[in-house]
Design a protein around this motif. Structure first.
Motif, PDB file in Angstrom:
ATOM      1  N   ARG A 143       0.819  -1.205   0.000  1.00 27.77           N
ATOM      2  CA  ARG A 143       0.000   0.000   0.000  1.00 27.77           C
ATOM      3  C   ARG A 143       0.859   1.264   0.000  1.00 27.77           C
ATOM      4  NH1 ARG A 143      -2.622  -4.152   1.743  1.00 27.77           N
ATOM      5  NH2 ARG A 143      -4.911  -4.303   1.800  1.00 27.77           N
ATOM      6  N   ILE A 144       2.000   1.220   0.670  1.00 27.59           N
ATOM      7  CA  ILE A 144       2.905   2.373   0.650  1.00 27.59           C
ATOM      8  C   ILE A 144       3.385   2.634  -0.771  1.00 27.59           C
ATOM      9  CG2 ILE A 144       5.232   3.111   1.308  1.00 27.59           C
ATOM     10  CD1 ILE A 144       4.705   1.806   4.061  1.00 27.59           C
ATOM     11  N   ARG A 145       3.770   1.572  -1.474  1.00 25.29           N
ATOM     12  CA  ARG A 145       4.242   1.741  -2.854  1.00 25.29           C
ATOM     13  C   ARG A 145       3.148   2.339  -3.740  1.00 25.29           C
ATOM     14  NH1 ARG A 145       5.969  -3.786  -1.754  1.00 25.29           N
ATOM     15  NH2 ARG A 145       8.185  -3.769  -1.173  1.00 25.29           N
ATOM     16  N   ALA A 146       1.918   1.841  -3.574  1.00 25.81           N
ATOM     17  CA  ALA A 146       0.817   2.336  -4.403  1.00 25.81           C
ATOM     18  C   ALA A 146       0.518   3.803  -4.103  1.00 25.81           C
ATOM     19  CB  ALA A 146      -0.427   1.483  -4.175  1.00 25.81           C
ATOM     20  N   ALA A 147       0.480   4.160  -2.819  1.00 23.32           N
ATOM     21  CA  ALA A 147       0.214   5.554  -2.448  1.00 23.32           C
ATOM     22  C   ALA A 147       1.341   6.465  -2.923  1.00 23.32           C
ATOM     23  CB  ALA A 147       0.047   5.662  -0.935  1.00 23.32           C
ATOM     24  N   ALA A 148       2.570   5.980  -2.823  1.00 20.67           N
ATOM     25  CA  ALA A 148       3.712   6.781  -3.271  1.00 20.67           C
ATOM     26  C   ALA A 148       3.625   7.055  -4.768  1.00 20.67           C
ATOM     27  CB  ALA A 148       5.010   6.064  -2.927  1.00 20.67           C
ATOM     28  N   ARG A 149       3.219   6.063  -5.549  1.00 26.30           N
ATOM     29  CA  ARG A 149       3.079   6.275  -7.000  1.00 26.30           C
ATOM     30  C   ARG A 149       2.031   7.339  -7.296  1.00 26.30           C
ATOM     31  NH1 ARG A 149       3.757   0.572  -7.186  1.00 26.30           N
ATOM     32  NH2 ARG A 149       1.499   0.272  -7.198  1.00 26.30           N
ATOM     33  N   ARG A 150       0.947   7.327  -6.530  1.00 27.86           N
ATOM     34  CA  ARG A 150      -0.131   8.289  -6.791  1.00 27.86           C
ATOM     35  C   ARG A 150       0.298   9.724  -6.508  1.00 27.86           C
ATOM     36  NH1 ARG A 150      -3.378   3.833  -4.934  1.00 27.86           N
ATOM     37  NH2 ARG A 150      -3.224   4.450  -2.740  1.00 27.86           N
ATOM     38  N   HIS A 151       1.268   9.907  -5.625  1.00 31.51           N
ATOM     39  CA  HIS A 151       1.613  11.271  -5.205  1.00 31.51           C
ATOM     40  C   HIS A 151       3.053  11.649  -5.543  1.00 31.51           C
ATOM     41  CE1 HIS A 151      -2.211  11.657  -3.109  1.00 31.51           C
ATOM     42  NE2 HIS A 151      -2.021  10.425  -2.675  1.00 31.51           N
ATOM     43  N   GLY A 152       3.735  10.820  -6.313  1.00 30.67           N
ATOM     44  CA  GLY A 152       5.097  11.151  -6.698  1.00 30.67           C
ATOM     45  C   GLY A 152       6.079  11.128  -5.542  1.00 30.67           C
ATOM     46  N   VAL A 153       5.848  10.232  -4.587  1.00 27.92           N
ATOM     47  CA  VAL A 153       6.706  10.118  -3.405  1.00 27.92           C
ATOM     48  C   VAL A 153       7.840   9.137  -3.684  1.00 27.92           C
ATOM     49  CG1 VAL A 153       6.763   9.285  -1.001  1.00 27.92           C
ATOM     50  CG2 VAL A 153       4.907  10.778  -1.778  1.00 27.92           C
ATOM     51  N   VAL A 154       9.029   9.472  -3.247  1.00 36.00           N
ATOM     52  CA  VAL A 154      10.201   8.608  -3.408  1.00 36.00           C
ATOM     53  C   VAL A 154      10.170   7.506  -2.350  1.00 36.00           C
ATOM     54  CG1 VAL A 154      12.717   8.537  -3.231  1.00 36.00           C
ATOM     55  CG2 VAL A 154      11.593  10.466  -4.358  1.00 36.00           C
ATOM     56  N   VAL A 155      10.425   6.269  -2.761  1.00 35.67           N
ATOM     57  CA  VAL A 155      10.415   5.140  -1.832  1.00 35.67           C
ATOM     58  C   VAL A 155      11.800   4.509  -1.776  1.00 35.67           C
ATOM     59  CG1 VAL A 155       9.400   2.904  -1.250  1.00 35.67           C
ATOM     60  CG2 VAL A 155       7.989   4.670  -2.351  1.00 35.67           C
ATOM     61  N   ALA A 156      12.374   4.458  -0.586  1.00 35.51           N
ATOM     62  CA  ALA A 156      13.607   3.706  -0.372  1.00 35.51           C
ATOM     63  C   ALA A 156      13.205   2.271  -0.038  1.00 35.51           C
ATOM     64  CB  ALA A 156      14.413   4.317   0.770  1.00 35.51           C
ATOM     65  N   GLU A 157      13.514   1.360  -0.932  1.00 36.19           N
ATOM     66  CA  GLU A 157      13.080  -0.034  -0.784  1.00 36.19           C
ATOM     67  C   GLU A 157      14.044  -0.800   0.123  1.00 36.19           C
ATOM     68  OE1 GLU A 157      10.500  -1.654  -1.542  1.00 36.19           O
ATOM     69  OE2 GLU A 157       9.445  -0.581  -3.132  1.00 36.19           O
TER      70      GLU A 157
END
Length: 272
Positions: A143-157
């Motif tokens: 869910r974090i990945r999906a929300a980040a995609r919607r808002h252009g948020v950078v994700v450190a995996e």
């Protein structure tokens, strides 16, 4: 955006962002967010940093207590890391947790901030007793990945690299990163943000393998951990208490990084 163009960095979150495990409450907590701020400040004299994180906070509390102050500081860079304390609760609603994270992503990016977050490792790889929450962690990461995609948020995996399960990256309580672990988290976020000088070396295994106890020594280690850390944590939950009760943010205002405390290289065995 190059690191020199970030002038106001605000960190939101719980104990990990506050810095538990990297220093202590006497000498000062450092933590991955402080370490990232130090990197951002290098050669950037106008840079300022605030850390609003408070230990023990659930995602809803981070949203309710920290988002407003963060927006008032008008950051051009913000990190939002919360949800682990929720995962540890028996009645965790992953959708609700993700909703609070997404609301913070939305508000900060709408104001023009670059926002970064990270995914969480499977805690069962660190302590077998955490196996029941493995599926929750995976669901929240999705869910974090999906929300980040919607808002252009950078994700450190940080969730899937084998090195994250190395016990040397964790403090004795197994809930907070050690100084070396905080260093790796900071490097992961810097790499995700494409900061100058960053690379994927944070994903590499440590030079020599960890020496792990086996047999009865392993069982004794688990029992000592349960008595020292798990038992008191359960006790606080039963009493409706939190390690963050009565605490406020360690750095509520934007200040130059020169004012950061320098945490000692010890493991804080304090609370989650």
């Amino acid at each position: 955006m190059p690191s020199g163009e970030y002038l106001r960095y605000v960190a939101l979150g719980d104990s990990q962002t506050e810095g538990l495990g990297d220093g202590d409450d006497v000498t000062g907590l450092r933590g991955w967010a402080d370490r990232l701020a130090e990197q951002l400040a290098a050669g950037n004299p106008g840079f300022q940093y605030a850390n609003l994180a408070v230990r023990g906070r659930l995602a809803a509390q981070v949203h309710a207590e920290q988002l407003g102050p963060a927006l008032a500081l008008r950051p051009d860079l913000a990190t939002v890391v919360a949800g682990v304390n929720d995962l540890l609760r028996p009645r965790c609603d992953v959708d609700e947790v993700a909703g609070h994270l997404e609301a913070m992503f939305a508000a900060l990016t709408a104001q023009g901030a670059r926002v970064a977050t990270l995914t969480f490792p499977d805690l069962a790889r660190i302590t077998p007793l955490a196996r029941p929450i493995s599926s929750r962690a995976a669901a929240l990461n999705h869910r974090i990945r999906a929300a980040a995609r919607r808002h252009g948020v950078v994700v450190a995996e940080t969730s899937h690299h084998p090195v994250v399960a190395d016990p040397r990256l964790w403090s004795q309580d197994r809930q907070h990163a050690s100084p070396l672990g905080h260093e790796r988290i900071a490097a992961a976020v810097a790499h995700a943000l494409h900061l100058p000088g960053s690379c994927d070396s944070w994903t590499h295994p440590l030079p020599s393998p960890a020496v792990l106890p086996s047999g009865w020594r392993a069982a004794a280690t688990e029992l000592r951990w349960a008595a020292t850390f798990l038992g008191p944590w359960i006790g606080r939950r039963l009493r409706g208490r939190s390690s963050g009760d009565g605490r406020t943010a360690k750095r509520p205002l934007l200040l130059p990084v020169e004012t950061l405390p320098r945490g000692s290289e010890t493991n804080a065995a304090d609370h989650s």
